[in-house]
Design a protein around this motif. Sequence first.
Motif, PDB file in Angstrom:
ATOM      1  N   PHE A   1      12.374   5.314 -10.204  1.00 27.22           N
ATOM      2  CA  PHE A   1      12.079   4.096  -9.451  1.00 27.22           C
ATOM      3  C   PHE A   1      12.682   4.171  -8.052  1.00 27.22           C
ATOM      4  O   PHE A   1      12.013   3.892  -7.049  1.00 27.22           O
ATOM      5  CB  PHE A   1      12.625   2.879 -10.205  1.00 27.22           C
ATOM      6  N   ASP A   2      13.956   4.548  -7.991  1.00 22.97           N
ATOM      7  CA  ASP A   2      14.624   4.614  -6.684  1.00 22.97           C
ATOM      8  C   ASP A   2      13.991   5.675  -5.798  1.00 22.97           C
ATOM      9  O   ASP A   2      13.850   5.488  -4.582  1.00 22.97           O
ATOM     10  CB  ASP A   2      16.114   4.907  -6.889  1.00 22.97           C
ATOM     11  N   GLY A   3      13.622   6.807  -6.388  1.00 23.09           N
ATOM     12  CA  GLY A   3      12.986   7.861  -5.606  1.00 23.09           C
ATOM     13  C   GLY A   3      11.651   7.411  -5.035  1.00 23.09           C
ATOM     14  O   GLY A   3      11.324   7.701  -3.873  1.00 23.09           O
ATOM     15  N   ALA A   4      10.858   6.677  -5.863  1.00 27.66           N
ATOM     16  CA  ALA A   4       9.568   6.184  -5.391  1.00 27.66           C
ATOM     17  C   ALA A   4       9.752   5.170  -4.275  1.00 27.66           C
ATOM     18  O   ALA A   4       9.043   5.203  -3.248  1.00 27.66           O
ATOM     19  CB  ALA A   4       8.802   5.566  -6.564  1.00 27.66           C
ATOM     20  N   ASN A   5      10.723   4.269  -4.463  1.00 25.82           N
ATOM     21  CA  ASN A   5      10.978   3.256  -3.432  1.00 25.82           C
ATOM     22  C   ASN A   5      11.486   3.903  -2.146  1.00 25.82           C
ATOM     23  O   ASN A   5      11.100   3.548  -1.032  1.00 25.82           O
ATOM     24  CB  ASN A   5      11.982   2.233  -3.969  1.00 25.82           C
ATOM     25  N   GLY A   6      12.375   4.896  -2.289  1.00 24.93           N
ATOM     26  CA  GLY A   6      12.897   5.601  -1.126  1.00 24.93           C
ATOM     27  C   GLY A   6      11.800   6.334  -0.372  1.00 24.93           C
ATOM     28  O   GLY A   6      11.789   6.338   0.879  1.00 24.93           O
ATOM     29  N   TYR A   7      10.873   6.917  -1.113  1.00 20.69           N
ATOM     30  CA  TYR A   7       9.777   7.630  -0.452  1.00 20.69           C
ATOM     31  C   TYR A   7       8.887   6.661   0.331  1.00 20.69           C
ATOM     32  O   TYR A   7       8.493   6.936   1.476  1.00 20.69           O
ATOM     33  CB  TYR A   7       8.945   8.381  -1.484  1.00 20.69           C
ATOM     34  N   ALA A   8       8.587   5.486  -0.266  1.00 16.54           N
ATOM     35  CA  ALA A   8       7.755   4.500   0.433  1.00 16.54           C
ATOM     36  C   ALA A   8       8.447   4.000   1.696  1.00 16.54           C
ATOM     37  O   ALA A   8       7.806   3.814   2.742  1.00 16.54           O
ATOM     38  CB  ALA A   8       7.443   3.333  -0.505  1.00 16.54           C
ATOM     39  N   LEU A   9       9.772   3.784   1.629  1.00 17.19           N
ATOM     40  CA  LEU A   9      10.516   3.335   2.807  1.00 17.19           C
ATOM     41  C   LEU A   9      10.543   4.418   3.883  1.00 17.19           C
ATOM     42  O   LEU A   9      10.465   4.130   5.086  1.00 17.19           O
ATOM     43  CB  LEU A   9      11.939   2.956   2.402  1.00 17.19           C
ATOM     44  N   SER A  10      10.657   5.675   3.464  1.00 17.06           N
ATOM     45  CA  SER A  10      10.681   6.762   4.442  1.00 17.06           C
ATOM     46  C   SER A  10       9.357   6.870   5.197  1.00 17.06           C
ATOM     47  O   SER A  10       9.328   7.202   6.375  1.00 17.06           O
ATOM     48  CB  SER A  10      11.002   8.084   3.745  1.00 17.06           C
ATOM     49  N   LEU A  11       8.257   6.568   4.517  1.00 18.43           N
ATOM     50  CA  LEU A  11       6.954   6.589   5.199  1.00 18.43           C
ATOM     51  C   LEU A  11       6.867   5.491   6.254  1.00 18.43           C
ATOM     52  O   LEU A  11       6.168   5.634   7.264  1.00 18.43           O
ATOM     53  CB  LEU A  11       5.830   6.408   4.162  1.00 18.43           C
ATOM     54  N   GLN A  12       7.560   4.371   6.004  1.00 18.81           N
ATOM     55  CA  GLN A  12       7.548   3.268   6.967  1.00 18.81           C
ATOM     56  C   GLN A  12       8.443   3.561   8.169  1.00 18.81           C
ATOM     57  O   GLN A  12       8.190   3.063   9.269  1.00 18.81           O
ATOM     58  CB  GLN A  12       8.024   1.974   6.293  1.00 18.81           C
ATOM     59  N   GLU A  13       9.489   4.382   7.983  1.00 20.95           N
ATOM     60  CA  GLU A  13      10.514   4.544   9.017  1.00 20.95           C
ATOM     61  C   GLU A  13      10.351   5.813   9.867  1.00 20.95           C
ATOM     62  O   GLU A  13      11.098   6.020  10.818  1.00 20.95           O
ATOM     63  CB  GLU A  13      11.897   4.566   8.336  1.00 20.95           C
ATOM     64  N   GLN A  14       9.382   6.654   9.541  1.00 19.76           N
ATOM     65  CA  GLN A  14       9.236   7.881  10.337  1.00 19.76           C
ATOM     66  C   GLN A  14       8.731   7.562  11.745  1.00 19.76           C
ATOM     67  O   GLN A  14       8.110   6.537  11.984  1.00 19.76           O
ATOM     68  CB  GLN A  14       8.306   8.865   9.624  1.00 19.76           C
ATOM     69  N   LYS A  15       9.011   8.483  12.648  1.00 18.27           N
ATOM     70  CA  LYS A  15       8.738   8.228  14.077  1.00 18.27           C
ATOM     71  C   LYS A  15       7.244   8.174  14.369  1.00 18.27           C
ATOM     72  O   LYS A  15       6.780   7.361  15.160  1.00 18.27           O
ATOM     73  CB  LYS A  15       9.398   9.313  14.926  1.00 18.27           C
ATOM     74  N   GLU A  16       6.470   9.055  13.759  1.00 19.05           N
ATOM     75  CA  GLU A  16       5.032   9.102  14.014  1.00 19.05           C
ATOM     76  C   GLU A  16       4.270   8.903  12.706  1.00 19.05           C
ATOM     77  O   GLU A  16       4.754   9.223  11.626  1.00 19.05           O
ATOM     78  CB  GLU A  16       4.654  10.445  14.634  1.00 19.05           C
ATOM     79  N   ASN A  17       3.030   8.407  12.876  1.00 13.75           N
ATOM     80  CA  ASN A  17       2.121   8.228  11.728  1.00 13.75           C
ATOM     81  C   ASN A  17       2.780   7.426  10.598  1.00 13.75           C
ATOM     82  O   ASN A  17       2.775   7.818   9.441  1.00 13.75           O
ATOM     83  CB  ASN A  17       1.653   9.582  11.197  1.00 13.75           C
ATOM     84  N   LYS A  18       3.357   6.315  10.973  1.00 17.86           N
ATOM     85  CA  LYS A  18       3.997   5.459   9.960  1.00 17.86           C
ATOM     86  C   LYS A  18       2.968   4.912   8.978  1.00 17.86           C
ATOM     87  O   LYS A  18       1.853   4.547   9.371  1.00 17.86           O
ATOM     88  CB  LYS A  18       4.724   4.299  10.639  1.00 17.86           C
ATOM     89  N   ILE A  19       3.372   4.858   7.708  1.00 14.19           N
ATOM     90  CA  ILE A  19       2.525   4.258   6.651  1.00 14.19           C
ATOM     91  C   ILE A  19       3.144   2.919   6.301  1.00 14.19           C
ATOM     92  O   ILE A  19       4.128   2.834   5.559  1.00 14.19           O
ATOM     93  CB  ILE A  19       2.459   5.167   5.417  1.00 14.19           C
ATOM     94  N   ILE A  20       2.562   1.863   6.839  1.00 14.67           N
ATOM     95  CA  ILE A  20       3.111   0.517   6.625  1.00 14.67           C
ATOM     96  C   ILE A  20       2.026  -0.358   5.998  1.00 14.67           C
ATOM     97  O   ILE A  20       0.972  -0.583   6.596  1.00 14.67           O
ATOM     98  CB  ILE A  20       3.594  -0.112   7.947  1.00 14.67           C
ATOM     99  N   HIS A  21       2.309  -0.812   4.786  1.00 16.91           N
ATOM    100  CA  HIS A  21       1.403  -1.752   4.105  1.00 16.91           C
ATOM    101  C   HIS A  21       2.137  -2.306   2.882  1.00 16.91           C
ATOM    102  O   HIS A  21       3.110  -1.717   2.397  1.00 16.91           O
ATOM    103  CB  HIS A  21       0.111  -1.041   3.671  1.00 16.91           C
ATOM    104  N   GLN A  22       1.687  -3.453   2.394  1.00 20.56           N
ATOM    105  CA  GLN A  22       2.344  -4.058   1.228  1.00 20.56           C
ATOM    106  C   GLN A  22       2.168  -3.158   0.004  1.00 20.56           C
ATOM    107  O   GLN A  22       1.099  -2.601  -0.231  1.00 20.56           O
ATOM    108  CB  GLN A  22       1.763  -5.447   0.949  1.00 20.56           C
ATOM    109  N   TYR A  23       3.252  -3.009  -0.768  1.00 18.81           N
ATOM    110  CA  TYR A  23       3.226  -2.109  -1.914  1.00 18.81           C
ATOM    111  C   TYR A  23       4.195  -2.617  -2.976  1.00 18.81           C
ATOM    112  O   TYR A  23       4.987  -3.527  -2.758  1.00 18.81           O
ATOM    113  CB  TYR A  23       3.603  -0.683  -1.501  1.00 18.81           C
ATOM    114  N   PHE A  24       4.113  -1.979  -4.151  1.00 19.55           N
ATOM    115  CA  PHE A  24       5.107  -2.199  -5.202  1.00 19.55           C
ATOM    116  C   PHE A  24       5.317  -0.888  -5.943  1.00 19.55           C
ATOM    117  O   PHE A  24       4.457   0.013  -5.909  1.00 19.55           O
ATOM    118  CB  PHE A  24       4.695  -3.321  -6.171  1.00 19.55           C
ATOM    119  N   ILE A  25       6.464  -0.774  -6.603  1.00 21.73           N
ATOM    120  CA  ILE A  25       6.800   0.411  -7.386  1.00 21.73           C
ATOM    121  C   ILE A  25       6.664   0.066  -8.869  1.00 21.73           C
ATOM    122  O   ILE A  25       7.092  -1.004  -9.308  1.00 21.73           O
ATOM    123  CB  ILE A  25       8.242   0.889  -7.100  1.00 21.73           C
ATOM    124  N   THR A  26       6.103   0.964  -9.637  1.00 20.69           N
ATOM    125  CA  THR A  26       5.964   0.715 -11.069  1.00 20.69           C
ATOM    126  C   THR A  26       5.964   2.022 -11.834  1.00 20.69           C
ATOM    127  O   THR A  26       5.598   3.072 -11.299  1.00 20.69           O
ATOM    128  CB  THR A  26       4.655  -0.060 -11.372  1.00 20.69           C
TER     129      THR A  26
END
Length: 854
Positions: free
Chosen positions: A804-829
């Motif tokens: 769970f933590d790894g999945a959440n961390g990966y989603a946050l890392s996609l939002q925080e990268q400098k280029e080509n950010k992946i930002i959208h509403q999501y949930f982990i399951t």
Amino acid sequence: MKTSFRLIVVLFSIILVVSSCSRKKDRFLSRNYHAVTAEYNTLFNGYNALELGRQSLNESYEDDYWEILPIERMQIMEEVMLPGQNKNENFSRAEEKAIKAVQMHGMNINGKEKNPQIDEAYLLLGEARYFDQRFIPALEAFNYILYRYPSSDKINQAKVWREKTNIRLENDELAIENLKELLEEADAIEGQDLADATSMLAQAYINTKSLDSAITQLEIAAQNTKSHDERGRYRFIQGQLYNELGKKDSANYAFDKIIELNRRTPRVYLINAHIQKAKNFNYDDGNKLEFLELLTDLEKNRENRPFLDKIYHQIGEYHMINGSDSLALANYNKSLRTNSRDKKLKARNYEILGDYEFDYANYKIAGAYYDSTMLNMEKNKKPYRIIKRKRDNLEDVIYYEDVAKATDSILTLVAMSDDERLAYFEAFTTELKAQAEEEKEKQKSVERQQGLATVNNDIKGKSSRGMTPSGKESSFYFYNSTTVAYGKNEFVRIWGDRPLEDDWRWSSKRSTKNNNTNLGQLATADTDSETFDPNYYIEQLPQDDKVIDSIAKERNFAYYQLGVIYKEKFKEYQLSKDKFLSLLDNNPEEKLILPSKYNLYKIYEVLNQQDEASIAKNDIITNYPESRYAKILLNPEQANLKDENSPESIYQNLYKELSNQNYQFIIDECDDKITLFQGDPMVPKFELLKALAIGRLNGFQEYSKAINYVALNYANTPEGIEAQNIVDEVLPALKDDTFTDAEDENSFKVVYYFNKTKDEEVVANFKTALNEQIKEVKVFNLKTSLDVYNSNTTFVVVHGLTSFDGANGYALSLQEQKENKIIHQYFITSSTNYRTIQIHKNLETYLELQINNN
């Protein structure tokens, strides 16, 4: 001086007696005083209370003679009692007396009890708790006797009661072991104690399905018990066990033993013994005339009136097996009219009557009987589900039969000339008037009889309730029988038969149990009212051609549906044939003609009416040469292979759309094709495919309804059988909609969710961008998918994460990268919870849980 001396002597004597009766002194007077007081005062009252409680238990308990009877008559209550509460005041009183006997008369001196009645007090305590269904405290009381009073004369009773309690606690194996050990001491137990021990050992054997061993123990119990009541019960259970083992001769021997007891055993056992013997009667070799005479004698015996429900039912069984259907049905109905308290018997009677009407294709009447059957059955049990399935199968045929009957009647009246219609309704209203006059006479007769009854009561003397203290008649309304009877009649005359409930004055609350209310209203109606005017009914008939055409179309569609249902579901080919022929005689719509003719052709083949089949085949080939039906008839093997518009081809193409998740498209297309191909063998396949698409799109509840519909309406097809297997095996496994804590799982997902109304290109671009980012991850084997959640929501899912933590961390890392950010509403399951979300469509519940946990 003499008086003072006497007073001193009396006081001295009292002090001497009191001091000598101390519970702390081991003296002859003390022991006997406390023993006698405990036995004839405290324990006497305690056992009286216990007996009253047992009597109330026996009176409230109803045996189920359709199942093997329990040895002991006691209904186990399911509700949990709070501390200080009890199920029966008598048992509470008995327990109090037992405790009082121990506290007030116990003589525990130097670790040894000197009062010989205290062991009986503990036995009373245990029995009171046992019957109050507090089995653990009861077990403690019995064990205390065995531990503290091993030489007690009540020791065998205590051992038996302990094992009775163990059996109630479902410790059957332990009870068997202990009772066998007790019985091995041949000289230690006899008489009633032996009967009690062996009977409870038999109960433990019954619970563990060791029926042969139970029969042996019941034989010993029946021979040793002092109670004819118990002897009759043990013999009856013996007979039931023999029947269960298929040994009818031995069972009849046991039932004969009860019959020999005659009046010495309760009549309920005697009658049921006769009934069980009747069920075992050999109709091939037995003397039927003698058997019928026996049943008739049982019916005529006035002492058997409380058991007429069972007797009539058994007479009905006799006539049904002998092929005397009318006599059998009459007796089943007699059994129902006895107002039996045996719900299983009532359900059985209704079911038999329903099956009889079903076999003769009187489906509407059969449906009514099945409704009554279900009212007398326990819901959610297998027999109930079987009857419900039968009843649900009749739903469509009853509906369309009603439609056909109503529309036929209207169209028949519309087709009459004015004179014919007037004559018809004049006859109808004349009959109504006659019924009204007859009902008036009945009401007058009832009122006269009530008046005579009141006069007779007055002559015999006023009831004490209707008199004032001074002896005069009371003017209070409800104490005057004449005014009460008049009031009841007036209420029924004005309001009809109304149930006792809120809002009783609404017209919808009128009872529909019988026609007495309607007749009563007719009786009070003015003979000049519109109710008796033929023109009133004539004016209700449709005049507009469009309305009449609509009714005709409705009638024709009902005929078509009935033809298909009788053919496909019930295999009633003659009935189906009649419906299709009637349809073709009534100038149906074009779309119904060809399918009806093709169905008739198939029916003629089944009925081996080859000439009619040839005529129908030639008609279709000659008049509809381009139709799919003509191609099938000309070349059955090749027609479907070449025709891309055949049901098979269309089905295959639609089935492929499942992998594309075009669920709504599949549902809409299946609806169209089911209507288009009515009567075709492919229709059940379209229904099953539609149910699958509904489940994928709308979740478990809708899928359950859809799959049940297929199972009920296409029960005789492979698709219907498959659907029933899904209902029985798959749906129960999918029913659980709870989420797991996912601590032990190693498969998680990041789920981005989109409103489906958004441009599909936006979702596609997002997935493409996500795929580009996933390529850079080397540690995990990540992949994405586009999943439909429902008609409004689409998921873009990242698979392959292990925590769970790894999945959440990966989603946050996609939002925080400098280029080509992946930002959208999501949930982990987790994968398990994702499956639950997709099956039950409970995303909102899951998101709320996540918010609460954070």
